[in-house]
Write an enzyme that holds these catalytic residues in place. Structure first.
Site, PDB file in Angstrom:
ATOM      1  N   ASP A  43       0.864  -1.191   0.000  1.00  0.00           N
ATOM      2  CA  ASP A  43       0.000   0.000   0.000  1.00  0.00           C
ATOM      3  C   ASP A  43       0.891   1.228   0.000  1.00  0.00           C
ATOM      4  OD1 ASP A  43      -2.128   1.964   0.754  1.00  0.00           O
ATOM      5  OD2 ASP A  43      -3.286   0.191   1.273  1.00  0.00           O
ATOM      6  N   ASP A  69       3.400   1.722  -4.964  1.00  0.00           N
ATOM      7  CA  ASP A  69       2.328   2.294  -5.771  1.00  0.00           C
ATOM      8  C   ASP A  69       1.962   1.252  -6.835  1.00  0.00           C
ATOM      9  OD1 ASP A  69       0.786   3.624  -7.662  1.00  0.00           O
ATOM     10  OD2 ASP A  69       1.889   5.514  -7.434  1.00  0.00           O
ATOM     11  N   TYR A 161     -14.613   5.060 -13.092  1.00  0.00           N
ATOM     12  CA  TYR A 161     -14.665   3.979 -12.100  1.00  0.00           C
ATOM     13  C   TYR A 161     -15.438   2.779 -12.648  1.00  0.00           C
ATOM     14  CZ  TYR A 161     -15.456   1.637  -7.605  1.00  0.00           C
ATOM     15  OH  TYR A 161     -15.515   0.711  -6.585  1.00  0.00           O
ATOM     16  N   LYS A 165     -14.077  -1.080 -13.341  1.00  0.00           N
ATOM     17  CA  LYS A 165     -14.583  -2.278 -12.665  1.00  0.00           C
ATOM     18  C   LYS A 165     -15.117  -3.297 -13.679  1.00  0.00           C
ATOM     19  CE  LYS A 165     -13.335  -1.125  -8.589  1.00  0.00           C
ATOM     20  NZ  LYS A 165     -12.226  -1.836  -7.948  1.00  0.00           N
ATOM     21  N   ALA A 194     -19.739  -1.337   1.420  1.00  0.00           N
ATOM     22  CA  ALA A 194     -19.112  -1.689   2.691  1.00  0.00           C
ATOM     23  C   ALA A 194     -18.597  -0.392   3.312  1.00  0.00           C
ATOM     24  CB  ALA A 194     -17.963  -2.660   2.451  1.00  0.00           C
ATOM     25  N   THR A 196     -16.292   1.787   4.447  1.00  0.00           N
ATOM     26  CA  THR A 196     -14.848   2.073   4.446  1.00  0.00           C
ATOM     27  C   THR A 196     -14.647   3.561   4.192  1.00  0.00           C
ATOM     28  OG1 THR A 196     -14.631   1.820   2.066  1.00  0.00           O
ATOM     29  CG2 THR A 196     -14.437  -0.194   3.381  1.00  0.00           C
TER      30      THR A 196
END
Ligand code: NAD
Length: 251
Positions: A43, A69, A161, A165, A194, A196
């Site tokens: 990460d 990265d 996005y 996906k 979720a 987060t």
């Protein structure tokens, strides 16, 4: 249970989790460790990554944070090499590193924004699988899981996005069929919402308390991690090339 050909683990397994510092990746890293794996957290968030390492070590497993990265192919290759140099093997890859990008109408999304989202959400996944799978093939066993999203069906204000996906969905199908005979299974997981850092700031506290979906709540990251852990396990003897939903009856 008759005829379930579980292959019990003969050796200690090693997992690498991208985006493992927090969120779905953080919960997955800890869940994998609870089931006996050593874990590498890959990460860019050093502080949170080191916190996950401490959590995993407290469970009695080995852990390592690597600041990498996901868009940097040579850094990704180096992080996988560091994993194998440190732990002697790599058996499990979970790709959770990702960003949402801008939420704006399509005509306000410059190609640079598309490029940025694709570089992390798709190229990052590509780089990590290319670096990791040869080690799994060498060991004759491997499990890879990447997070896609229901957004792959399309969302008017999240075009980069959604496209990213959708690409991940195809990627999982392609690789899932490529290596099944070699013992390397490649799958995806599609969460609903979720709770987060990617999700919570987008909504009011009132909405999060009562989102009006069938279960009356969004999921905890741990509920998604539970499914990922299964797909990464020896108990998964017959699922590859699939995307499993953890969407709480939202489609
Ligand atoms: P999050 O923001 O909490 O975690 C994402 C992690 O990825 C962070 O630790 C971040 O530092 C890391 N990351 C981002 N860019 C990186 C890069 N270039 N290199 C390395 N690491 C990088 O978000 P989350 O909700 O845990 O999301 C994890 C994945 O799940 C993402 O791919 C996201 O699109 C997907 N997803 C999440 C939900 C949800 O409801 N939370 C739903 C569908 C899909």
């Amino acid at each position: 249970m008759p005829n379930l050909r579980f292959a019990a683990p003969k050796e200690r397994r090693v997992a690498l989790v991208t985006g493992g510092a927090r969120g779905l990746g953080g919960a997955t890293a800890v869940r994998l460790a609870e089931e006996g794996r050593d874990v590498v957290i890959a990460d860019v968030l050093e502080k949170e990554g080191q916190e996950r390492v401490a959590e995993i070590e407290a469970l009695g497993q080995k852990a390592l944070f690597v600041n990498v990265d996901a868009t940097d192919e040579s850094a990704v290759q180096a992080s996988v090499k560091q994993t194998v140099d440190t732990f002697g093997r790599l058996d499990i890859l979970v790709c959770c590193a990702g960003i949402l990008g801008w939420e704006k109408p399509f005509e306000e999304q410059p190609v640079e924004q598309f490029d940025k989202v694709m570089k992390i959400n798709v190229y990052g996944v590509y780089h990590f699988h290319q670096a990791a799978i040869p080690h799994m093939l060498k060991g004759g066993w491997g499990r890879c899981v990447t997070i896609t999203s229901g957004a792959r069906h399309g969302g008017p204000t999240q075009v980069p996005y959604c496209v990213s996906k959708g690409a991940v969905y195809s990627f999982v199908g392609s690789l899932g069929n490529a290596y099944s005979k070699d013992g390397v299974f490649v799958n995806g997981v599609e969460p609903g919402r979720a709770l987060t850092d990617m999700v919570v700031p987008r909504f009011s506290a009132e909405h999060i308390a009562a989102p009006g979906n069938p279960l009356g709540r969004y999921s905890d990251p741990e509920e998604v991690a539970e499914v990922i852990e299964f797909l990464c396990s020896e108990r998964n003897t017959y699922t590859t090339g699939s995307v499993w939903s953890v969407k709480g009856a939202t489609g």
